[in-house]
Design a protein around this motif. Structure first.
Motif, PDB file in Angstrom:
ATOM      1  N   GLY A  86     -11.360  -2.506  -3.177  1.00  0.00           N
ATOM      2  CA  GLY A  86     -11.110  -1.823  -4.863  1.00  0.00           C
ATOM      3  C   GLY A  86      -9.637  -0.704  -4.684  1.00  0.00           C
ATOM      4  O   GLY A  86      -9.117  -0.319  -3.723  1.00  0.00           O
ATOM      5  N   VAL A  87      -8.652  -1.338  -5.368  1.00  0.00           N
ATOM      6  CA  VAL A  87      -6.904  -0.765  -5.475  1.00  0.00           C
ATOM      7  C   VAL A  87      -7.239  -0.076  -6.856  1.00  0.00           C
ATOM      8  O   VAL A  87      -7.920  -0.509  -8.314  1.00  0.00           O
ATOM      9  CB  VAL A  87      -5.723  -1.641  -5.272  1.00  0.00           C
ATOM     10  N   VAL A  88      -6.087   0.914  -7.052  1.00  0.00           N
ATOM     11  CA  VAL A  88      -5.703   0.679  -8.896  1.00  0.00           C
ATOM     12  C   VAL A  88      -3.883   0.427  -8.903  1.00  0.00           C
ATOM     13  O   VAL A  88      -3.022   0.837  -8.041  1.00  0.00           O
ATOM     14  CB  VAL A  88      -5.934   2.652  -8.524  1.00  0.00           C
ATOM     15  N   GLY A  89      -3.595   0.276  -9.778  1.00  0.00           N
ATOM     16  CA  GLY A  89      -2.628  -0.849 -10.367  1.00  0.00           C
ATOM     17  C   GLY A  89      -1.512  -1.199 -10.047  1.00  0.00           C
ATOM     18  O   GLY A  89      -0.323  -1.330  -9.421  1.00  0.00           O
ATOM     19  N   LEU A  90      -2.085  -2.324  -9.081  1.00  0.00           N
ATOM     20  CA  LEU A  90      -1.390  -2.832  -8.048  1.00  0.00           C
ATOM     21  C   LEU A  90      -0.035  -3.604  -8.609  1.00  0.00           C
ATOM     22  O   LEU A  90      -0.332  -4.602 -10.106  1.00  0.00           O
ATOM     23  CB  LEU A  90      -2.208  -4.438  -7.982  1.00  0.00           C
ATOM     24  N   SER A  91       0.690  -3.162  -7.702  1.00  0.00           N
ATOM     25  CA  SER A  91       1.951  -3.081  -8.396  1.00  0.00           C
ATOM     26  C   SER A  91       2.453  -4.520  -7.441  1.00  0.00           C
ATOM     27  O   SER A  91       1.468  -5.655  -7.033  1.00  0.00           O
ATOM     28  CB  SER A  91       2.901  -2.209  -7.357  1.00  0.00           C
ATOM     29  N   LYS A  92       3.545  -5.399  -7.982  1.00  0.00           N
ATOM     30  CA  LYS A  92       4.275  -6.587  -7.257  1.00  0.00           C
ATOM     31  C   LYS A  92       3.836  -6.459  -5.493  1.00  0.00           C
ATOM     32  O   LYS A  92       3.735  -7.474  -5.116  1.00  0.00           O
ATOM     33  CB  LYS A  92       5.384  -7.118  -7.811  1.00  0.00           C
ATOM     34  N   GLN A  93       4.491  -5.661  -4.986  1.00  0.00           N
ATOM     35  CA  GLN A  93       5.103  -4.993  -4.134  1.00  0.00           C
ATOM     36  C   GLN A  93       3.761  -5.541  -2.906  1.00  0.00           C
ATOM     37  O   GLN A  93       3.322  -5.898  -1.983  1.00  0.00           O
ATOM     38  CB  GLN A  93       5.455  -4.189  -3.413  1.00  0.00           C
ATOM     39  N   ASP A  94       2.791  -4.834  -3.873  1.00  0.00           N
ATOM     40  CA  ASP A  94       1.081  -3.989  -2.729  1.00  0.00           C
ATOM     41  C   ASP A  94       0.445  -5.433  -3.204  1.00  0.00           C
ATOM     42  O   ASP A  94      -0.361  -5.997  -2.204  1.00  0.00           O
ATOM     43  CB  ASP A  94       0.245  -3.654  -3.872  1.00  0.00           C
ATOM     44  N   THR A 110       1.991  -8.967  -2.492  1.00  0.00           N
ATOM     45  CA  THR A 110       2.313  -9.542  -2.171  1.00  0.00           C
ATOM     46  C   THR A 110       2.044  -9.141  -0.703  1.00  0.00           C
ATOM     47  O   THR A 110       1.976  -9.639   0.454  1.00  0.00           O
ATOM     48  CB  THR A 110       3.854  -8.978  -1.806  1.00  0.00           C
ATOM     49  N   ILE A 111       1.750  -8.067   0.172  1.00  0.00           N
ATOM     50  CA  ILE A 111       1.194  -7.126   1.092  1.00  0.00           C
ATOM     51  C   ILE A 111      -0.144  -6.873   1.565  1.00  0.00           C
ATOM     52  O   ILE A 111      -0.529  -7.546   1.930  1.00  0.00           O
ATOM     53  CB  ILE A 111       1.590  -5.562   0.858  1.00  0.00           C
ATOM     54  N   LYS A 128      -1.832 -10.048  -0.239  1.00  0.00           N
ATOM     55  CA  LYS A 128      -2.033 -11.668   0.163  1.00  0.00           C
ATOM     56  C   LYS A 128      -1.601 -11.446   1.863  1.00  0.00           C
ATOM     57  O   LYS A 128      -2.609 -12.900   1.623  1.00  0.00           O
ATOM     58  CB  LYS A 128      -1.099 -12.463  -1.236  1.00  0.00           C
ATOM     59  N   SER A 129      -0.824 -11.024   2.165  1.00  0.00           N
ATOM     60  CA  SER A 129      -0.981 -11.620   3.575  1.00  0.00           C
ATOM     61  C   SER A 129      -2.611 -10.829   4.469  1.00  0.00           C
ATOM     62  O   SER A 129      -2.284 -11.837   5.910  1.00  0.00           O
ATOM     63  CB  SER A 129       0.822 -10.359   3.523  1.00  0.00           C
ATOM     64  N   VAL A 130      -2.765  -9.780   4.151  1.00  0.00           N
ATOM     65  CA  VAL A 130      -3.507  -9.385   4.566  1.00  0.00           C
ATOM     66  C   VAL A 130      -4.712 -10.040   4.792  1.00  0.00           C
ATOM     67  O   VAL A 130      -5.520 -10.835   5.341  1.00  0.00           O
ATOM     68  CB  VAL A 130      -4.097  -7.905   4.438  1.00  0.00           C
ATOM     69  N   GLN A 131      -4.889 -10.943   2.916  1.00  0.00           N
ATOM     70  CA  GLN A 131      -6.153 -12.208   2.681  1.00  0.00           C
ATOM     71  C   GLN A 131      -5.745 -13.089   3.823  1.00  0.00           C
ATOM     72  O   GLN A 131      -7.374 -13.238   4.347  1.00  0.00           O
ATOM     73  CB  GLN A 131      -5.967 -11.812   1.667  1.00  0.00           C
ATOM     74  N   LYS A 132      -4.704 -13.129   3.954  1.00  0.00           N
ATOM     75  CA  LYS A 132      -4.303 -14.701   4.842  1.00  0.00           C
ATOM     76  C   LYS A 132      -4.583 -14.545   6.351  1.00  0.00           C
ATOM     77  O   LYS A 132      -5.634 -14.830   7.145  1.00  0.00           O
ATOM     78  CB  LYS A 132      -3.090 -15.630   4.387  1.00  0.00           C
ATOM     79  N   ASP A 133      -4.339 -13.116   6.842  1.00  0.00           N
ATOM     80  CA  ASP A 133      -4.907 -12.834   8.382  1.00  0.00           C
ATOM     81  C   ASP A 133      -6.083 -12.606   8.479  1.00  0.00           C
ATOM     82  O   ASP A 133      -6.604 -13.341   9.833  1.00  0.00           O
ATOM     83  CB  ASP A 133      -4.011 -11.558   8.539  1.00  0.00           C
ATOM     84  N   ALA A 134      -6.778 -12.190   7.399  1.00  0.00           N
ATOM     85  CA  ALA A 134      -8.492 -11.424   7.408  1.00  0.00           C
ATOM     86  C   ALA A 134      -9.210 -13.404   7.631  1.00  0.00           C
ATOM     87  O   ALA A 134     -10.247 -13.444   8.376  1.00  0.00           O
ATOM     88  CB  ALA A 134      -8.966 -10.701   6.061  1.00  0.00           C
ATOM     89  N   LYS A 135      -8.808 -14.153   6.895  1.00  0.00           N
ATOM     90  CA  LYS A 135      -9.570 -15.446   6.848  1.00  0.00           C
ATOM     91  C   LYS A 135      -9.419 -16.028   8.583  1.00  0.00           C
ATOM     92  O   LYS A 135     -10.042 -16.514   8.450  1.00  0.00           O
ATOM     93  CB  LYS A 135      -8.962 -16.114   5.449  1.00  0.00           C
ATOM     94  N   GLN A 136      -7.823 -15.778   8.527  1.00  0.00           N
ATOM     95  CA  GLN A 136      -7.526 -17.023   9.571  1.00  0.00           C
ATOM     96  C   GLN A 136      -8.130 -16.218  11.000  1.00  0.00           C
ATOM     97  O   GLN A 136      -8.809 -16.758  12.250  1.00  0.00           O
ATOM     98  CB  GLN A 136      -6.609 -16.950  10.027  1.00  0.00           C
ATOM     99  N   LYS A 137      -7.703 -15.008  11.201  1.00  0.00           N
ATOM    100  CA  LYS A 137      -8.683 -14.415  12.751  1.00  0.00           C
ATOM    101  C   LYS A 137      -9.770 -14.552  12.562  1.00  0.00           C
ATOM    102  O   LYS A 137     -10.112 -13.882  13.280  1.00  0.00           O
ATOM    103  CB  LYS A 137      -7.310 -13.546  12.759  1.00  0.00           C
ATOM    104  N   TYR A 138     -10.369 -13.582  11.722  1.00  0.00           N
ATOM    105  CA  TYR A 138     -11.401 -12.632  10.981  1.00  0.00           C
ATOM    106  C   TYR A 138     -12.642 -13.858  10.253  1.00  0.00           C
ATOM    107  O   TYR A 138     -14.215 -13.336  10.525  1.00  0.00           O
ATOM    108  CB  TYR A 138     -11.527 -11.880  10.652  1.00  0.00           C
ATOM    109  N   GLY A 139     -12.392 -14.851   9.873  1.00  0.00           N
ATOM    110  CA  GLY A 139     -13.313 -15.349   9.051  1.00  0.00           C
ATOM    111  C   GLY A 139     -13.593 -14.615   7.427  1.00  0.00           C
ATOM    112  O   GLY A 139     -14.188 -15.164   6.868  1.00  0.00           O
ATOM    113  N   ILE A 140     -13.203 -14.052   7.370  1.00  0.00           N
ATOM    114  CA  ILE A 140     -13.660 -12.745   6.182  1.00  0.00           C
ATOM    115  C   ILE A 140     -12.429 -13.217   5.194  1.00  0.00           C
ATOM    116  O   ILE A 140     -11.554 -13.509   4.785  1.00  0.00           O
ATOM    117  CB  ILE A 140     -12.580 -11.318   6.769  1.00  0.00           C
TER     118      ILE A 140
END
Length: 286
Positions: free
Chosen positions: A45-53, A55-56, A58-70
Motif C-alpha cells: 500500500g502506498v499513498v498519492g503515488l507520484s511519477k518519481q515514486d 519510477t522507483i 517499477k525498478s524495485v518490482q523488476k529487481d524483486a521479480k528477477q532476484k527473488y521471484g516476487i
C-alpha cells in the motif's frame, strides 16, 4: 466365466488402490514431506503515488521479480488514514508511506501492533523565507509559521532546536510549544494548518513547510534558509516499510525490503529528487 470374475476383481482392486492413493495425496497433510509454499505475490500500500515514486517502485518490482521471484503489486490510496487499516485487516501485505512517528501515533491511537521491517528514505524539511537569506539573520521577535498537527509541529520545533534558536524539554517525543524551555530571540511560533504554511510565507518572517506543499508553492533553494539535519532527532522521520507484527520475520517480505534497498534505488532517488529525498538505510545518525 471364472477367469472373467477373477479379472474383474483384479481391476476393481486396482481401482480401489488408485482411489485410496489419490485420496491420500488430495487430503493428507504435507504428503511425501512436501511443504506448503508461501505466495510470492506481495501487495504494498502506498499513498498519492507520484511519477518519481512510480519510477522507483517499477525498478524495485523488476529487481524483486528477477532476484527473488516476487511479484510486487502496488495499491495506491488517496489519503493517509487508509493504508494502516488495510494492513491491519489483511487487505494488503505491506505498506510504504509513513515515518516512525506516524506509525507510533497510529499504533497508540488504534491499539495496533504494526511493525517496521525496513527503512526507505527521509525527506528533510526546510525553513523558508522571502525576507532573509540565513536562519541566523532572523531578528528578535520574528514570527515563524509551523504546521499545527502533532507530528509535523513536533518535527518543526526540533528543526528550530537544531538550528540553535530554541531549546526543548529532554526526552519529549512529540514536542509542542509548551515544551520550549528557552527562546532567547523571543520568536513567535504561529501554528497553522500544514497546507497553509506555504500560503502564509509572505506574512511571516519564515515558515517550516512540508515537502508535500513546496512544489505547488514554487519554492526552492532561493527561499531556503535552513535544512533539517540528519541526526538522532530526525530518526523518527525516516520513512519505512511496515508489516503486521506476526509477519515481521517473513522471508518474502524481507526480500521485498532487500529489493528496495539497493544501489540502483539510491541512484534513482538522487536523480529524481536531488537533495529533497535521501535514502535512509545504512545512514549513520549523529
Amino acid at each position: 466365466m471364472h477367469k472373467k470374475r477373477v479379472r474383474n476383481r483384479i481391476i476393481w482392486a486396482i481401482v480401489g488402490v488408485l482411489i485410496i492413493v489419490a485420496g491420500w495425496f488430495s487430503f493428507a497433510p504435507n504428503p511425501l514431506g512436501t511443504h506448503k509454499t508461501q505466495s510470492k505475490v506481495v501487495t504494498v500500500g502506498v499513498v498519492g503515488l507520484s511519477k518519481q515514486d512510480e519510477t522507483i517502485w517499477k525498478s524495485v518490482q523488476k529487481d524483486a521479480k528477477q532476484k527473488y521471484g516476487i511479484t510486487i503489486k502496488l495499491k495506491n490510496f488517496s489519503d493517509y488514514t487508509q493504508p494502516n487499516k488495510a494492513l491491519a485487516n489483511g487487505d494488503i501485505d505491506l505498506n510504504s508511506f509513513q515515518h516512525y512517528a506516524f506509525l507510533d501515533a497510529w499504533n497508540e491511537a488504534n491499539h495496533g501492533t504494526l511493525t517496521p521491517i525496513g527503512k526507505t528514505y527521509i525527506a528533510p524539511i526546510r525553513v523558508y523565507s522571502k525576507k532573509y537569506k540565513n536562519i541566523k539573520d532572523l531578528p528578535d521577535g520574528a514570527t515563524i509559521a509551523v504546521p499545527n498537527d502533532s507530528t509535523n509541529e513536533s518535527r518543526a520545533l526540533y528543526v528550530l532546536k537544531n538550528a540553535g534558536l530554541i531549546k526543548l524539554k529532554k526526552n519529549v517525543k512529540l514536542a509542542t510549544i509548551a515544551d520550549i524551555t528557552s527562546n532567547p530571540k523571543h520568536l513567535k511560533i504561529k501554528e497553522v494548518a500544514a497546507e497553509q504554511t506555504a500560503r502564509v510565507l509572505d506574512d511571516v518572517d519564515a515558515s517550516i513547510i512540508n515537502n508535500t506543499y513546496v512544489q505547488a508553492a514554487h519554492l526552492g533553494d532561493k527561499e531556503t534558509i535552513y535544512i533539517e539535519p540528519l541526526n538522532k532527532d530526525s530518526e523518527q522521520w525516516i520513512n519505512i516499510i511496515v508489516a503486521r507484527k506476526e509477519d515481521k520475520n517473513n522471508k518474502i517480505y524481507k526480500d521485498v525490503v532487500k529489493a528496495f534497498q539497493t544501489e540502483k534505488t539510491k541512484q534513482l532517488t538522487q536523480k529524481l529528487y536531488g537533495k529533497t529525498q535521501l535514502p535512509a538505510w545504512g545512514v549513520k545518525l549523529k
